[in-house]
Every structure is written in C-alpha cells, then in structure tokens.
Design an enzyme around this catalytic site. Sequence first.
Site, PDB file in Angstrom:
ATOM      1  CG  ASN A   9      -1.837   1.214   1.279  1.00 37.94           C
ATOM      2  OD1 ASN A   9      -1.765   1.969   0.397  1.00 37.94           O
ATOM      3  ND2 ASN A   9      -2.383   1.452   2.517  1.00 37.94           N
ATOM      4  CD1 TRP A  10       3.948   1.181  -2.067  1.00 38.66           C
ATOM      5  CD2 TRP A  10       3.981   1.545  -4.288  1.00 38.66           C
ATOM      6  NE1 TRP A  10       5.047   0.266  -2.713  1.00 38.66           N
ATOM      7  CE2 TRP A  10       4.922   0.594  -3.773  1.00 38.66           C
ATOM      8  CE3 TRP A  10       3.598   2.182  -5.650  1.00 38.66           C
ATOM      9  CZ2 TRP A  10       5.663   0.223  -5.314  1.00 38.66           C
ATOM     10  CZ3 TRP A  10       4.294   1.580  -6.604  1.00 38.66           C
ATOM     11  CH2 TRP A  10       5.175   0.650  -6.433  1.00 38.66           C
ATOM     12  CE  LYS A  11      -0.200   3.184   4.684  1.00 37.98           C
ATOM     13  NZ  LYS A  11      -0.309   3.488   6.126  1.00 37.98           N
ATOM     14  CG  HIS A  96      -5.945   1.568   4.655  1.00 38.97           C
ATOM     15  ND1 HIS A  96      -5.664   2.636   5.758  1.00 38.97           N
ATOM     16  CD2 HIS A  96      -4.958   0.635   4.810  1.00 38.97           C
ATOM     17  CE1 HIS A  96      -4.336   2.423   6.155  1.00 38.97           C
ATOM     18  NE2 HIS A  96      -4.032   1.056   5.541  1.00 38.97           N
ATOM     19  CD  GLU A  98      -3.225   5.294   6.480  1.00 34.96           C
ATOM     20  OE1 GLU A  98      -3.214   5.491   5.357  1.00 34.96           O
ATOM     21  OE2 GLU A  98      -2.162   4.746   7.297  1.00 34.96           O
ATOM     22  CD  GLU A 167      -3.751  -2.897   7.250  1.00 34.43           C
ATOM     23  OE1 GLU A 167      -2.519  -2.943   6.844  1.00 34.43           O
ATOM     24  OE2 GLU A 167      -4.132  -2.002   6.963  1.00 34.43           O
ATOM     25  N   GLY A 173       1.773   2.206  10.913  1.00 33.23           N
ATOM     26  CA  GLY A 173       2.703   3.311  10.980  1.00 33.23           C
ATOM     27  C   GLY A 173       3.373   3.592  12.326  1.00 33.23           C
ATOM     28  CB  SER A 212       4.457  -1.950  12.132  1.00 29.16           C
ATOM     29  OG  SER A 212       4.155  -0.652  12.484  1.00 29.16           O
TER      30      SER A 212
HETATM   31  P1  PGA Z   1       2.697   0.119   7.899  1.00 27.49           P
HETATM   32  O1  PGA Z   1       1.250   0.389   7.030  1.00 27.49           O
HETATM   33  O2  PGA Z   1       3.175  -0.938   7.185  1.00 27.49           O
HETATM   34  O3  PGA Z   1       3.324   1.180   7.464  1.00 27.49           O
HETATM   35  O4  PGA Z   1       2.307   0.045   9.264  1.00 27.49           O
HETATM   36  C1  PGA Z   1       0.383  -0.779   6.963  1.00 27.49           C
HETATM   37  C2  PGA Z   1      -0.831  -0.215   6.230  1.00 27.49           C
HETATM   38  O5  PGA Z   1      -1.513   0.951   6.379  1.00 27.49           O
HETATM   39  O6  PGA Z   1      -1.647  -0.878   5.391  1.00 27.49           O
END
Ligand code: PGA
Length: 264
Positions: A9-11, A96, A98, A167, A173, A212
Amino acid sequence: MVNPLIVANWKMYGDLASYKSVIRELAQNDVNLKLENVDVVICPPFPYLGILSSRLPGGIWLGAQYISTHAGGAYTGEVSAQMVRELGARYTLIGHSERREHFQERGSNLAEQLALATEHDLIPIICVGENKNEYDSHRSHNAVRRQLAAILERCHSRVDRLVIAYEPVWAIGSDKHADPDYVTQILQIIDEQVKTYPITQNACLTLLYGGSVGPENAAAYLSAPNVDGLLVGRASLNTHSFRRICESVLTNTQTLQQTETPVA
Ligand code: PGA
C-alpha cells in the site's frame, strides 16, 4: 496450493522514480525471489495505475487504494470501480483505517464499494482492525466482528473471491506490531464470521496481516497457521525491504517443506 499474497500500500507516498525502482527490483526474478511462488499486489495512488500497468512483470498485480461508492455520475474528484479496472487494477482496498479515519468511510459506504468491486471484477481487500482504546480494553474481537458485519450484512452481491486484511490500527505506521499468536486468534474469528454470511459462503477467502510489517518480522507472520499473506505500508516503498519481505515467502515455504518431510 494458492500462492501467498503480499500487498504493497503506497498510500500518497513516493513518486514515479521510486515506484519504477521497486518494480525493477522485484522483476529480478532469481533464486531468492521466484514470482511464480508469490502474488504481489501494488496499490499506487490512482494517477499511476495506467502507467505502471504496462510495466509489470508476471506475478505482480495492481490494486486501487479506494473506489468510489458511486458507479458514475456528477461526483467531482471520484474514481469508479470500472475506471480503475480499465486502468489495469485487479484488486482494490476497501475500508483501510486511514479512509475510515480521515474520510469517514463507514459500513454502508463500504458495502457499496464491495458490491461495485465484485460487479467490475475487482478482488476486494477489506481492511478491519481495532484501535488502541479497543485493544487496551480487550474489545478487539467485538470491534473486528462489528466492522465485518457492517459491510457483509449490508452488501447484497455475491462475492466469489475475498481478501480480508486484519490491521490493528495501533500497529499501523508505528513501531508496534501484533504478536503472531494474537493475529492467528483474530484471523480465526474473522474466518468463522465470514462463513456465516450467505453472500460469502462459497467465497475463496485469503487472510492477511498488516501493521508495521518489515523484513525482520515478515517470516514470523507468514509462518502463523492462518496467515495467507501480508499488507505492507512503509516498508513496501523501500526497494530492498520490500524485496526481502517478498523473499520471506520462500524462506517460509522451505521451512514448511522441511517440517513436512517424513522422518525415515
Ligand atoms: P505500515 O502500514 O506497514 O506502514 O504500518 C500498513 C498499512 O497502512 O496498510
């Protein structure tokens, strides 16, 4: 046997040069990383879907990070399931944390996204996970069950292929990551619950862990009994880290083969 699934996931990070570099590194399909043994899905920001789709080697697929709850029409700024499919996406993330936090996506929107994804032949990756408060007060099971129900009870389209990513929000993050035994427990609950809905009863289900994940812990998750793959954020934009995460599939396969070899 279905290949393990590693989703990047490159956000809204990175740029075209960094994306090309990660893909170039993965494309060196050698003894350490055999792309025929792992399915890699890359979810770049929308504008890059088209350009990247023409550069992907076999074994690497594209995913969208989000699709609109609308099929089409006067919705400025939105991008539909059909559009991302036309640009080469095979998967889409749904819900997700976010998107839930910053864009107030909730069960009913997410159920609509799920229906549109299946209608346009996109494999849905539904993300669920408890927040820190819920974790600290031992309400993780309920939180995950509630999030799943809010989507799967409302969606009326039959789902043949479904990926669920567990998740925990407190692990995303951060420098914290969930214990693999704990992940196994939650994935078990998810597995049992998904099978109770008529729309998903015959679905081929893939379960991922995300939060993470890095090269140092990927193999530990992949060797947990019900983890079929990983959803990776930050580490997926680091060329070497992401390659090492994908390589850990191979380490895990070798370990399994050694365990399965009968003792003479
Ligand atoms: P992260 O993000 O690996 O940086 O914790 C995971 C995600 O948001 O899917």
